[in-house]
Design a protein around this motif. Structure first.
Motif, short mmCIF file in Angstrom:
data_model
loop_
_atom_site.label_atom_id
_atom_site.label_comp_id
_atom_site.label_asym_id
_atom_site.label_seq_id
_atom_site.Cartn_x
_atom_site.Cartn_y
_atom_site.Cartn_z
N SER A 138 0.16 18.77 -8.36
CA SER A 138 0.30 17.83 -7.25
C SER A 138 1.62 17.08 -7.32
O SER A 138 2.38 17.00 -6.35
CB SER A 138 -0.87 16.84 -7.25
OG SER A 138 -0.72 15.87 -6.25
N PHE A 139 1.94 16.54 -8.50
CA PHE A 139 3.17 15.77 -8.64
C PHE A 139 4.40 16.67 -8.71
O PHE A 139 5.50 16.25 -8.33
CB PHE A 139 3.09 14.87 -9.87
CG PHE A 139 2.37 13.57 -9.61
CD1 PHE A 139 3.08 12.40 -9.36
CD2 PHE A 139 0.99 13.52 -9.59
CE1 PHE A 139 2.43 11.21 -9.11
CE2 PHE A 139 0.32 12.33 -9.34
CZ PHE A 139 1.04 11.17 -9.09
N TYR A 140 4.24 17.89 -9.19
CA TYR A 140 5.37 18.82 -9.22
C TYR A 140 5.80 19.16 -7.79
O TYR A 140 6.99 19.13 -7.46
CB TYR A 140 4.98 20.10 -9.96
CG TYR A 140 6.07 21.16 -9.96
CD1 TYR A 140 7.14 21.07 -10.84
CD2 TYR A 140 6.02 22.22 -9.07
CE1 TYR A 140 8.15 22.02 -10.84
CE2 TYR A 140 7.02 23.18 -9.06
CZ TYR A 140 8.09 23.08 -9.94
OH TYR A 140 9.08 24.03 -9.93
N HIS A 141 4.84 19.45 -6.92
CA HIS A 141 5.16 19.78 -5.54
C HIS A 141 5.65 18.56 -4.78
O HIS A 141 6.45 18.67 -3.85
CB HIS A 141 3.94 20.38 -4.84
CG HIS A 141 3.58 21.74 -5.34
ND1 HIS A 141 4.48 22.79 -5.37
CD2 HIS A 141 2.42 22.24 -5.85
CE1 HIS A 141 3.89 23.87 -5.87
NE2 HIS A 141 2.65 23.56 -6.16
N MET A 149 0.83 -1.21 0.00
CA MET A 149 0.00 0.00 0.00
C MET A 149 0.86 1.26 0.00
O MET A 149 0.55 2.25 -0.65
CB MET A 149 -0.92 -0.01 1.22
CG MET A 149 -1.92 1.15 1.24
SD MET A 149 -3.05 1.10 -0.18
CE MET A 149 -4.00 -0.36 0.23
N LYS A 150 1.98 1.22 0.75
CA LYS A 150 2.88 2.36 0.79
C LYS A 150 3.46 2.65 -0.59
O LYS A 150 3.61 3.80 -1.00
CB LYS A 150 3.99 2.12 1.80
CG LYS A 150 4.92 3.32 1.99
CD LYS A 150 5.97 3.02 3.03
CE LYS A 150 6.91 4.21 3.21
NZ LYS A 150 7.97 3.92 4.20
N LEU A 151 3.80 1.56 -1.31
CA LEU A 151 4.35 1.72 -2.66
C LEU A 151 3.34 2.37 -3.59
O LEU A 151 3.66 3.26 -4.38
CB LEU A 151 4.77 0.37 -3.22
CG LEU A 151 5.31 0.37 -4.66
CD1 LEU A 151 6.55 1.22 -4.75
CD2 LEU A 151 5.58 -1.06 -5.12
N ALA A 156 7.46 12.28 -12.80
CA ALA A 156 6.69 12.84 -13.91
C ALA A 156 5.92 11.75 -14.64
O ALA A 156 4.78 11.97 -15.08
CB ALA A 156 7.62 13.56 -14.88
N ALA A 157 6.52 10.57 -14.76
CA ALA A 157 5.83 9.46 -15.43
C ALA A 157 4.56 9.08 -14.68
O ALA A 157 3.49 8.90 -15.29
CB ALA A 157 6.77 8.25 -15.50
N TRP A 158 4.66 8.99 -13.36
CA TRP A 158 3.46 8.67 -12.58
C TRP A 158 2.44 9.80 -12.66
O TRP A 158 1.23 9.56 -12.69
CB TRP A 158 3.84 8.40 -11.12
CG TRP A 158 4.61 7.15 -10.88
CD1 TRP A 158 5.84 7.03 -10.27
CD2 TRP A 158 4.24 5.82 -11.23
NE1 TRP A 158 6.24 5.72 -10.22
CE2 TRP A 158 5.27 4.95 -10.81
CE3 TRP A 158 3.13 5.27 -11.88
CZ2 TRP A 158 5.23 3.57 -11.00
CZ3 TRP A 158 3.08 3.89 -12.08
CH2 TRP A 158 4.11 3.06 -11.64
N THR A 214 3.18 6.15 -6.11
CA THR A 214 3.18 6.01 -7.56
C THR A 214 1.93 6.61 -8.19
O THR A 214 1.61 7.76 -7.96
CB THR A 214 3.33 4.53 -7.92
OG1 THR A 214 2.27 3.78 -7.29
CG2 THR A 214 4.65 3.96 -7.42
N LEU A 215 1.24 5.81 -8.98
CA LEU A 215 0.09 6.29 -9.73
C LEU A 215 -1.03 6.81 -8.84
O LEU A 215 -1.78 7.69 -9.23
CB LEU A 215 -0.44 5.15 -10.62
CG LEU A 215 -1.55 5.47 -11.60
CD1 LEU A 215 -1.01 6.37 -12.72
CD2 LEU A 215 -2.10 4.19 -12.21
N PHE A 216 -1.14 6.29 -7.63
CA PHE A 216 -2.26 6.61 -6.76
C PHE A 216 -1.95 7.74 -5.78
O PHE A 216 -2.71 7.97 -4.84
CB PHE A 216 -2.69 5.36 -6.00
CG PHE A 216 -3.18 4.26 -6.91
CD1 PHE A 216 -4.50 4.20 -7.32
CD2 PHE A 216 -2.29 3.30 -7.38
CE1 PHE A 216 -4.93 3.20 -8.17
CE2 PHE A 216 -2.72 2.29 -8.22
CZ PHE A 216 -4.04 2.24 -8.63
#
Length: 247
Positions: free
Chosen positions: A233-236, A1-3, A93-95, A7-9
């Motif tokens: 979100s992913f940038y920060h 779950m931590k992984l 960035a991929a995720w 990632t994508l989630f």
């Protein structure tokens, strides 16, 4: 779950919810109002008559294929490159691009499930235009004899499925992934210009083949909202004070 959380989630429920909050909800209302205008004014039908069966549809034919494949190929390729180069930023960035594609698809599918809009007549689909151009086989009927179905909606749950309809999933996902890339690499001039151009090409391509013009416009708005939310979100996540490194 931590992984999965890394990632994508990453912040997936929050990012989905943010797409329907505050000013983002107003942008979606604008997409609805613009659709109403294009449908009721007859512009959707006029655009359909002007573009189907023309060289424009042939020129934009690859957009349907690219719009379906690149949102899968690009993030997977970025993930592979990031892992090989041990680049935490590229992996992140991929995720982010992958999540943008997922949220874009969920958003468009949600609206499609309740609007049930009929797709443009199949007789003038991209494949028929391509067939006419390649083997010189004329289309079986004049476009002027086709009944106007641009105003046909089947409101309710799953009355029209989620494959066709309003908004365009191709366009929503294309803009979601493109804008997410721009947000993730704000200083990269190539991405800043080429990513939106790709999304615009996909949107215009499906608007002259498998979708109405208003479905392209709505998808562009929805996808941009998703791309900004997920991209930020992913940038920060990568550049903020609590930025994580990938193992």
């Amino acid at each position: 779950m931590k992984l999965l959380g890394k990632t994508l989630f990453y912040k997936l429920p929050k990012n989905i919810a943010d797409c329907f909050r505050g000013y983002n909800l107003l942008w979606q209302l604008l997409a609805i109002l613009l659709t109403y205008f294009f449908v009721q004014s007859g512009f959707d039908w006029s655009y359909f008559q002007a573009t189907r069966g023309s060289w424009i549809a042939l020129l934009l034919f690859p957009a349907v294929i690219l719009g379906g494949l690149l949102p899968i190929i690009v993030p997977l390729s970025m993930l592979a490159i990031g892992r090989l180069r041990k680049s935490a930023r590229t992996v992140n960035a991929a995720w982010g691009v992958g999540q943008a594609a997922v949220v874009g698809l969920l958003t468009s599918s949600f609206y499609k499930a309740f609007t049930g809009r009929m797709q443009p007549p199949h007789i003038f689909s991209t494949l028929n235009v391509l067939r006419e151009a390649l083997i010189k086989t004329p289309l079986p009927a004049s476009i002027n004899t086709i009944v106007d179905t641009s105003r046909e909606f089947r409101f309710g749950f799953m009355r029209g499925g989620i494959f066709w309809g309003w908004p365009s999933s191709h366009t929503t996902v294309a803009f979601a992934t493109a804008i997410a890339l721009v947000m993730l690499y704000p200083k990269n001039r190539w991405i800043r210009y080429l990513a939106p151009l790709y999304a615009l090409y996909v949107g215009l391509g499906v608007s002259v083949s498998i979708h109405w013009f208003s479905e392209f416009i709505a998808g562009m708005i929805f996808g941009t909202v998703v791309g900004i939310i997920v991209g930020k979100s992913f940038y920060h996540r990568h550049s903020g004070p609590t930025a994580e490194t990938d193992s």
